[in-house]
Design an enzyme around this catalytic site. Structure first.
Site, PDB file in Angstrom:
ATOM      1  N   ARG A  41       8.240   2.767 -37.607  1.00  0.00           N
ATOM      2  CA  ARG A  41       9.824   1.773 -37.363  1.00  0.00           C
ATOM      3  C   ARG A  41      10.504   3.023 -36.794  1.00  0.00           C
ATOM      4  NH1 ARG A  41      12.282  -0.020 -42.387  1.00  0.00           N
ATOM      5  NH2 ARG A  41      13.961  -0.279 -40.945  1.00  0.00           N
TER       6      ARG A  41
ATOM      7  N   ASP B 199      18.903  11.037 -45.190  1.00  0.00           N
ATOM      8  CA  ASP B 199      17.549  10.504 -44.419  1.00  0.00           C
ATOM      9  C   ASP B 199      16.689  11.818 -44.327  1.00  0.00           C
ATOM     10  OD1 ASP B 199      19.113   8.228 -42.233  1.00  0.00           O
ATOM     11  OD2 ASP B 199      18.593   8.251 -44.104  1.00  0.00           O
TER      12      ASP B 199
ATOM     13  N   ARG C 250      21.922  -3.286 -51.045  1.00  0.00           N
ATOM     14  CA  ARG C 250      22.357  -2.693 -49.617  1.00  0.00           C
ATOM     15  C   ARG C 250      23.536  -3.487 -49.174  1.00  0.00           C
ATOM     16  NH1 ARG C 250      18.295   0.057 -45.820  1.00  0.00           N
ATOM     17  NH2 ARG C 250      20.102   1.225 -44.902  1.00  0.00           N
ATOM     18  N   PRO C 251      24.603  -3.648 -50.076  1.00  0.00           N
ATOM     19  CA  PRO C 251      25.527  -4.805 -49.609  1.00  0.00           C
ATOM     20  C   PRO C 251      26.354  -4.612 -48.344  1.00  0.00           C
ATOM     21  CG  PRO C 251      26.426  -3.207 -51.087  1.00  0.00           C
ATOM     22  CD  PRO C 251      24.996  -2.727 -50.899  1.00  0.00           C
ATOM     23  N   ILE C 252      27.156  -5.303 -48.020  1.00  0.00           N
ATOM     24  CA  ILE C 252      28.039  -5.353 -46.672  1.00  0.00           C
ATOM     25  C   ILE C 252      29.290  -5.563 -47.163  1.00  0.00           C
ATOM     26  CG2 ILE C 252      26.008  -5.790 -45.133  1.00  0.00           C
ATOM     27  CD1 ILE C 252      27.193  -8.636 -44.672  1.00  0.00           C
ATOM     28  N   ASP C 253      29.796  -5.457 -48.278  1.00  0.00           N
ATOM     29  CA  ASP C 253      31.205  -5.869 -48.441  1.00  0.00           C
ATOM     30  C   ASP C 253      32.164  -5.121 -47.657  1.00  0.00           C
ATOM     31  OD1 ASP C 253      29.693  -3.737 -50.456  1.00  0.00           O
ATOM     32  OD2 ASP C 253      32.069  -3.567 -50.928  1.00  0.00           O
ATOM     33  N   GLN C 254      31.777  -3.769 -47.457  1.00  0.00           N
ATOM     34  CA  GLN C 254      32.930  -3.026 -46.554  1.00  0.00           C
ATOM     35  C   GLN C 254      33.017  -3.622 -45.121  1.00  0.00           C
ATOM     36  OE1 GLN C 254      34.923  -0.432 -47.946  1.00  0.00           O
ATOM     37  NE2 GLN C 254      34.057  -1.841 -49.933  1.00  0.00           N
TER      38      GLN C 254
ATOM     39  N   CYS D  99      15.059  -0.546 -44.958  1.00  0.00           N
ATOM     40  CA  CYS D  99      14.338   0.101 -46.358  1.00  0.00           C
ATOM     41  C   CYS D  99      14.968  -0.487 -47.543  1.00  0.00           C
ATOM     42  CB  CYS D  99      14.383   1.497 -45.977  1.00  0.00           C
ATOM     43  SG  CYS D  99      13.565   2.328 -44.537  1.00  0.00           S
TER      44      CYS D  99
ATOM     45  N   ARG E 205      17.511  -3.397 -40.715  1.00  0.00           N
ATOM     46  CA  ARG E 205      18.963  -3.300 -41.442  1.00  0.00           C
ATOM     47  C   ARG E 205      19.989  -3.305 -40.194  1.00  0.00           C
ATOM     48  NH1 ARG E 205      22.300  -3.783 -45.922  1.00  0.00           N
ATOM     49  NH2 ARG E 205      24.408  -2.310 -45.495  1.00  0.00           N
TER      50      ARG E 205
ATOM     51  N   LYS F 263      16.962   7.078 -33.297  1.00  0.00           N
ATOM     52  CA  LYS F 263      16.958   5.755 -33.766  1.00  0.00           C
ATOM     53  C   LYS F 263      18.044   5.126 -33.893  1.00  0.00           C
ATOM     54  CE  LYS F 263      15.310   4.603 -37.949  1.00  0.00           C
ATOM     55  NZ  LYS F 263      16.362   3.666 -38.664  1.00  0.00           N
ATOM     56  N   ASN F 264      19.103   5.670 -34.953  1.00  0.00           N
ATOM     57  CA  ASN F 264      20.097   5.349 -35.513  1.00  0.00           C
ATOM     58  C   ASN F 264      21.255   5.210 -34.651  1.00  0.00           C
ATOM     59  OD1 ASN F 264      18.708   4.704 -37.671  1.00  0.00           O
ATOM     60  ND2 ASN F 264      19.359   6.271 -38.986  1.00  0.00           N
TER      61      ASN F 264
HETATM   62  C1  EPZ Z   1      22.627   3.716 -42.199  1.00  0.00           C
HETATM   63  O1  EPZ Z   1      22.131   2.900 -43.138  1.00  0.00           O
HETATM   64  C2  EPZ Z   1      21.177   4.272 -41.643  1.00  0.00           C
HETATM   65  N1  EPZ Z   1      20.409   2.988 -41.198  1.00  0.00           N
HETATM   66  C3  EPZ Z   1      20.104   4.834 -42.767  1.00  0.00           C
HETATM   67  O2  EPZ Z   1      18.961   5.209 -42.266  1.00  0.00           O
HETATM   68  C4  EPZ Z   1      21.076   6.142 -43.558  1.00  0.00           C
HETATM   69  O3  EPZ Z   1      20.518   6.461 -44.454  1.00  0.00           O
HETATM   70  C5  EPZ Z   1      22.434   5.455 -43.839  1.00  0.00           C
HETATM   71  O4  EPZ Z   1      23.145   5.019 -42.635  1.00  0.00           O
HETATM   72  C6  EPZ Z   1      23.152   6.590 -44.392  1.00  0.00           C
HETATM   73  O5  EPZ Z   1      23.503   7.757 -43.304  1.00  0.00           O
HETATM   74  C7  EPZ Z   1      20.752   2.858 -39.741  1.00  0.00           C
HETATM   75  O6  EPZ Z   1      21.549   3.300 -39.093  1.00  0.00           O
HETATM   76  C8  EPZ Z   1      19.926   1.421 -39.224  1.00  0.00           C
HETATM   77  P1  EPZ Z   1      25.571   3.023 -45.336  1.00  0.00           P
HETATM   78  P2  EPZ Z   1      23.404   1.865 -43.631  1.00  0.00           P
HETATM   79  O7  EPZ Z   1      26.464   1.839 -45.006  1.00  0.00           O
HETATM   80  O8  EPZ Z   1      24.434   1.787 -42.628  1.00  0.00           O
HETATM   81  C9  EPZ Z   1      26.928   1.666 -49.892  1.00  0.00           C
HETATM   82  C10 EPZ Z   1      16.931   5.694 -42.050  1.00  0.00           C
HETATM   83  O9  EPZ Z   1      15.901   6.140 -42.755  1.00  0.00           O
HETATM   84  N2  EPZ Z   1      27.526   0.329 -49.068  1.00  0.00           N
HETATM   85  O10 EPZ Z   1      26.427   4.349 -44.848  1.00  0.00           O
HETATM   86  O11 EPZ Z   1      23.072   0.723 -44.382  1.00  0.00           O
HETATM   87  C11 EPZ Z   1      25.344   1.638 -49.501  1.00  0.00           C
HETATM   88  O12 EPZ Z   1      24.884   0.702 -50.606  1.00  0.00           O
HETATM   89  C12 EPZ Z   1      17.862   4.816 -42.550  1.00  0.00           C
HETATM   90  O13 EPZ Z   1      16.662   6.023 -40.710  1.00  0.00           O
HETATM   91  C13 EPZ Z   1      28.294  -0.639 -49.827  1.00  0.00           C
HETATM   92  O14 EPZ Z   1      28.404  -0.177 -50.986  1.00  0.00           O
HETATM   93  O15 EPZ Z   1      24.265   2.906 -44.890  1.00  0.00           O
HETATM   94  C14 EPZ Z   1      24.921   2.735 -49.651  1.00  0.00           C
HETATM   95  O16 EPZ Z   1      24.940   3.318 -51.125  1.00  0.00           O
HETATM   96  C15 EPZ Z   1      17.642   4.542 -44.120  1.00  0.00           C
HETATM   97  N3  EPZ Z   1      28.966  -1.435 -49.046  1.00  0.00           N
HETATM   98  C16 EPZ Z   1      26.121   3.727 -49.190  1.00  0.00           C
HETATM   99  O17 EPZ Z   1      27.214   2.703 -49.022  1.00  0.00           O
HETATM  100  C17 EPZ Z   1      28.766  -1.672 -47.645  1.00  0.00           C
HETATM  101  O18 EPZ Z   1      29.323  -2.584 -47.322  1.00  0.00           O
HETATM  102  C18 EPZ Z   1      25.770   4.031 -47.506  1.00  0.00           C
HETATM  103  O19 EPZ Z   1      25.377   3.042 -47.097  1.00  0.00           O
HETATM  104  C19 EPZ Z   1      27.960  -0.720 -46.924  1.00  0.00           C
HETATM  105  C20 EPZ Z   1      27.443   0.285 -47.660  1.00  0.00           C
END
Ligand code: EPZ
Length: 433
Positions: A399, A307, A122-126, A117, A93, A22-23
């Protein structure tokens, strides 16, 4: 409303084939926007998040046609750049990736806020930090993210991610492949689905190297074109069935996997006393005596995957001894604990750490899938528990799991999906027929 009913206590036995990841599928579906051409995608999992992502593309003017089982042809030659009014965007997401893909295609994007979820903030600042390094800005306007390039088109840049964020790595890659010049992403996420996306983009004519390491280099190209691509197998789906086999004391072979992706999960199951037999593209999990405790610390890949955290929470709840789970990625991934407690699990959460005191057996109960992997954990707990477990919130599970009820029935589980309107209980046939 649908529910999953499980009569626990049966040992799972047999083989299952893993679906596409999926991811990996989600970023690749949205990356077809960059090709402006027809792409053939194969091994797509039949899960609602992927169906939603394809529907979003259709709403934007793409054409999507089925070309076989788990295969589609997506033509994005005639899409627009404004998805601000799509109600579907807020349901997943991964719709965040529309920002990078539309920036890369049109130099501008108007995208509603994404969903997904609920693990706390779950910010997008990065993601935004990466776009800014490429000459773009992101403003919030009328409940949407508006990404645009104030000084001409996107240009290459150097990005250092404060967090090895999967989403931010994906979004910067999508924006950078057609940006003028070279881009580097340092502290990039290394997950297998980052590699899969880079392979897809390179098949479309992009020039990306280093995917899978924490340092990715991208040389922008004028234009991309279509391609045919097969999605990698889903390591989290595979891990979920491996844990279910261990939880029920059965013997299950998971086929079509890439064992390297499963290393941390396989090692942890072995540490707990499960039997593991690994082949080139299959892993057999068995268990003859009670599992023993273990500690889990989730972290970015190649660390233990977050996950797989809830699924192991369900497994440790019946292992002998006391285990500690430390969540190293999300603020709060423990929402599954309250539901497991209804099944007599003894888990105490303090901040990002849970202490699990193993019990001989859990007992069936009515519970709710509060997020995707929490739902998987409840299914695992129900399969191993004494008595009947009734799981609501099934839409959350659908999902990300392709025909999980059908696949588990194929392994001998006493599990079924029912519709719960005010009609008497009516079973929904498995896709497997
Ligand atoms: C992806 O989410 C996956 N979702 C998640 O899978 C997975 O748990 C996660 O990566 C980690 O592997 C999809 O691929 C659709 P991150 P994502 O950006 O991209 C923080 C599932 O069950 N962060 O790696 O949202 C964030 O808050 C789902 O299949 C910032 O602070 O994860 C988190 O604490 C659930 N700022 C950490 O980083 C940002 O700009 C990791 O988030 C981005 C993220």
């Amino acid at each position: 409303m649908k529910k999953i009913i499980i009569n626990g206590g049966r040992k799972l036995r047999g083989d299952i084939s893993v679906s596409g990841m999926k991811n990996a599928a989600l970023p690749i579906v949205f990356a077809t926007i960059l090709s402006g051409d027809e792409c053939i995608l194969e091994n797509l999992p039949d899960v609602t998040d992927v169906a939603l992502s394809l529907k979003i593309l259709e709403d934007m003017g793409a054409t999507v046609r089925t070309t076989g089982r788990n295969a589609v042809a997506v033509d994005t030659s005639r899409i627009g750049g404004d998805v601000s009014d799509s109600p579907l965007v807020g349901r997943l997401r991964a719709s965040t990736y529309l920002l990078g893909a539309l920036l890369g295609r049109f130099g501008e994007a108007l995208v509603g806020f994404s969903g997904g979820c609920d693990f706390g903030v779950r910010p997008i600042d990065q993601h935004i930090k990466g776009f800014q390094a490429l000459g773009a800005e992101v403003r919030i306007e009328n409940g949407c993210n508006h990404a645009f390039c104030p000084h001409g088109g996107l240009h290459g840049g150097s990005v250092y991610l404060d967090i090895a964020s999967v989403g931010a790595t994906i979004n910067v890659m999508l924006a950078a492949v057609t940006a003028a010049g070279k881009t580097t992403i340092d502290n990039a996420a290394r997950e297998p689905h980052i590699v899969d996306l880079a392979n897809f983009l390179n098949m479309c004519g992009a020039r990306i190297s280093g995917a899978g390491t924490s340092f990715i280099k991208i040389t922008g190209v004028e234009k991309l074109h279509g391609c045919s691509y097969t999605i990698i197998p889903d390591m989290i789906e595979a891990g979920t069935y491996m844990v279910a086999a261990a939880a029920t004391g059965g013997r299950v072979t998971v086929r079509g996997v890439i064992p390297k992706h499963m290393e941390t999960v396989t090692a942890k199951l072995q540490e707990m006393g499960a039997g593991i037999d690994e082949k080139d593209d299959a892993i057999t999990v068995s268990r003859s005596s009670r599992l023993t405790r273990a500690n889990i610390k989730t972290y970015f890949y190649p660390g233990f995957p977050t996950d797989m955290h809830p699924q192991f929470g369900a497994l440790l709840a019946t292992a002998e001894g006391t285990s500690i789970i430390t969540e190293g990625v999300f603020d709060n991934r423990f929402r599954y604990v309250d539901e497991l407690a209804k099944m007599n699990a003894d888990i105490k959460v303090e901040g990002r750490t849970a202490t699990v005191i193993g019990r001989e057996r859990l007992t069936g109960a009515p519970v709710k899938a509060v997020d995707l992997r929490a739902g998987a954990a409840l299914i695992i707990a129900g399969l191993a528990a004494e008595g009947t477990t009734e799981i609501s919130g099934v839409e959350t599970i659908e999902r990300g799991y392709d025909d999980i009820v059908g696949k588990l029935r194929g392994l001998g589980a006493d599990i079924r999906m029912i519709e719960c309107e005010n009609e008497p209980e009516k079973e929904t046939p498995d896709k497997a027929g």
